[in-house]
Design an enzyme around this catalytic site. Structure first.
Site, PDB file in Angstrom:
ATOM      1  N   LYS A 130       0.832  -1.211   0.000  1.00 57.98           N
ATOM      2  CA  LYS A 130       0.000   0.000   0.000  1.00 57.98           C
ATOM      3  C   LYS A 130       0.871   1.268   0.000  1.00 57.98           C
ATOM      4  O   LYS A 130       2.092   1.193   0.095  1.00 57.98           O
ATOM      5  CB  LYS A 130      -0.957  -0.026   1.189  1.00 57.98           C
TER       6      LYS A 130
HETATM    7  C1  LIG Z   1      -5.424  -4.411   0.839  1.00 58.74           C
HETATM    8  C2  LIG Z   1      -6.880  -4.194   0.909  1.00 58.74           C
HETATM    9  C3  LIG Z   1      -7.623  -4.532   2.031  1.00 58.74           C
HETATM   10  C4  LIG Z   1      -7.053  -5.309   3.175  1.00 58.74           C
HETATM   11  O1  LIG Z   1      -6.027  -4.684   3.845  1.00 58.74           O
HETATM   12  P1  LIG Z   1      -5.166  -5.459   4.952  1.00 58.74           P
HETATM   13  O2  LIG Z   1      -4.408  -4.375   5.654  1.00 58.74           O
HETATM   14  O3  LIG Z   1      -4.274  -6.419   4.223  1.00 58.74           O
HETATM   15  O4  LIG Z   1      -6.124  -6.166   5.860  1.00 58.74           O
HETATM   16  C5  LIG Z   1      -8.959  -4.166   2.076  1.00 58.74           C
HETATM   17  N1  LIG Z   1      -9.541  -3.541   1.046  1.00 58.74           N
HETATM   18  C6  LIG Z   1      -8.880  -3.228  -0.075  1.00 58.74           C
HETATM   19  C7  LIG Z   1      -9.590  -2.515  -1.173  1.00 58.74           C
HETATM   20  C8  LIG Z   1      -7.527  -3.570  -0.190  1.00 58.74           C
HETATM   21  O5  LIG Z   1      -6.877  -3.312  -1.327  1.00 58.74           O
END
Ligand SMILES: *Cc1c(COP(=O)(O)O)cnc(C)c1O
Length: 387
Positions: A185
């Site tokens: 991210k």
């Molecule tokens: C990555 C992601 C998540 C989950 O995030 P985590 O921190 O891995 O639990 C949820 N929603 C979207 C749209 C994502 O891309």
């Protein structure tokens, strides 16, 4: 043929600064929740501009605690877009509640706000809009619907850091916003998440439930020698963040807008490089919204090509260009399809996107030479397969 460098789909943007900060944490002795966790939470809250922020160990934990805090119950319903990562849906199932899927709008790739109202029932409790690739959803429209039907809005802002809607930062637009600091991210700590809200009750409940349902902060427990006493008011979860992750987060937060500017620049170069190419559809930009530019999602023009998107991805890989695909729609996953008896014909735009999207490399470490190579390789492979 000369060996070409493989262009990875993603690389975290970290250097000695992160390494030093983590080393400092190890020397400090605070391996779990400690002063850096508190500091990161507060710096993040300041950056977003929300009243409260509660850091946890993933978006999934953040979303789960948000739904717990609004009192979601068995049999309730929550509206989400089908074009998302399964985490958006699974947190609803934790409560034996039902995720109700809506299709996307082909322009924004975000949930079609107009489709929400027809899916609201007496059991609906919340809407979870997802800002696909970091482009904010039409939040005025979604908030208006939520107000009309007294629903809570919980934004899935896993991609939207930092993003702006009508000049306001995502994280300040609705009841609750959840962020992710997962490895890929825009702010990466490996694992991590944050709940932002202006609602004191929500903040209190999330703060208690993220650490065993203990009704006060663990750092106080250890800060005062002999202060060993605590009370559990509900069977909570073990969702706490750690100082090791916070060390990464503090440095990444300082670099956040520099990294954002780099992705915005790459977006501009891709837009220019692919301009006028009728073999693909480019991501659209909106006057009233500023994206985080987390993803650069192109869609291939199936009708004009002799081969499938999968073949294009395969050939890109052979030529050393790593790509990805976001997302396999929720309605396609066997659990959701079978449990909720879903029919893919109800989601034509998500289906179309599922068959045509390719997400291209977009991160600060990507060199101009490699950006050029991505543009050249994608364009050439598409041209080779033109009908
Ligand atoms: C990555 C992601 C998540 C989950 O995030 P985590 O921190 O891995 O639990 C949820 N929603 C979207 C749209 C994502 O891309």
């Amino acid at each position: 043929m000369t060996e070409k460098e493989y262009i990875h789909f993603h690389r975290p943007y970290m250097d000695d600064e992160e390494i030093h900060e983590v080393a400092d944490t190890i020397r400090s002795g605070w391996l779990s929740v400690g002063p850096k966790t508190l500091l990161f939470e507060e710096r993040f809250r300041e950056y977003i501009g929300s009243q409260y922020a509660a850091v946890v160990n993933s978006w999934t934990a953040a979303g789960h605690l948000a739904l717990e805090a609004i009192g979601l119950k068995e049999g309730d319903e929550v509206i989400i877009p089908t074009f998302t990562f399964p985490a958006t849906a699974e947190i609803i199932c934790y409560f034996k509640a039902k995720p109700v899927l809506v299709d996307i709008h082909p322009d924004s790739m975000n949930m079609n706000a107009e489709a929400i109202e027809s899916r609201i029932t007496a059991k609906t409790k919340a809407i979870i809009p997802v800002h696909y690739g970091g482009l904010p959803c039409d939040m005025d429209e979604i908030n208006q619907i939520a107000k009309k039907y007294r629903l809570t809005v919980i934004e899935d802002a896993a991609h939207a850091l930092p993003s702006w809607y009508k000049g306001k930062k995502v994280g300040t637009l609705s009841d609750i916003t959840c962020f992710s600091f997962y490895a890929t991210k825009t702010l990466a700590t490996g694992e991590g998440g944050m709940v932002c809200t202006d609602n004191e009750e929500i903040q209190k409940r999330v703060s208690v439930m993220r650490l065993h349902g203990i009704d006060r902060n663990v750092w106080n427990r250890y800060a005062n020698a002999g202060s060993w006493y605590f009370e559990v008011i509900a069977p909570g979860y073990k969702y706490n963040f750690t100082d090791i992750h916070a060390a990464l987060g503090l440095v990444q937060l300082r670099k956040l807008e520099e990294m954002w500017a780099a992705r915005k620049r790459i977006t501009g170069l891709y837009d220019k490089g692919f301009k006028g190419n009728e073999l693909l559809i480019l991501p659209k930009h909106f006057q009233d919204r500023e994206s985080s530019y987390h993803l650069y999602a192109i869609r291939v023009n199936e009708e004009a090509l002799k081969v499938s998107r999968d073949q294009i991805i395969q050939e890109l890989k052979q030529e050393g260009v790593g790509t990805s695909m976001h997302f396999i729609p929720v309605h396609r996953h066997p659990f959701y399809r079978d449990t909720f008896d879903l029919d893919l014909r109800d989601y034509p735009h998500a289906e179309k996107a599922y068959h045509t999207v390719i997400t291209l490399p977009i991160y600060p470490g990507l060199s101009d030479k490699n950006i050029e190579r991505v543009i050249e390789t994608v364009s050439r492979i598409l041209q080779n397969h033109k009908k």
